[in-house]
Design a protein around this motif. Structure first.
Motif: not given
Length: 108
Positions: A44-50
């Motif tokens: 989830x954090x990776x999706x938001x960062x990307x």
């Protein structure tokens, strides 16, 4: 994104340090990982960062296109950064799907 990369690096280093795995070591690492956060949280954090990187790159390209900025190199680097981040996320997703397929194919 950097947290996810650091997590993968720490797993690689931990895996190479204790090659023959024991049940206790694996259980302890799983318990410790669950106490910190879950894999879903990392994704989830990776999706938001990307997503943020892609929006920032689009905004920089829009500024260059409209003439408000002359930083073409910075806009192109931001665009490539967003593209590479998305490609890495896609590869992680593909690996997770392949691992789940392997688990489903295992005899019970």
């Amino acid at each position: 994104m950097q947290a996810m990369t650091a997590s993968f690096e720490s797993m690689r280093v931990a895996g190479s340090a204790s090659a023959p795995y024991s049940v206790q070591a694996v259980s302890a690492s799983i318990d410790g990982a669950q106490a910190k956060s879950s894999f879903g949280t990392y994704l989830d954090d990776a999706l938001h960062a990307i997503d943020a990187r892609q929006h920032a790159a689009a905004a920089r390209m829009q500024e260059v296109d409209s003439g408000r900025s002359d930083d073409l190199v910075g806009a192109m680097l931001a665009s490539q950064d967003a593209t590479l981040s998305f490609a890495m996320l896609t590869q992680v997703r593909n690996k997770v799907v392949a691992a789940l397929d392997d688990l489903l194919k295992m005899p019970v």
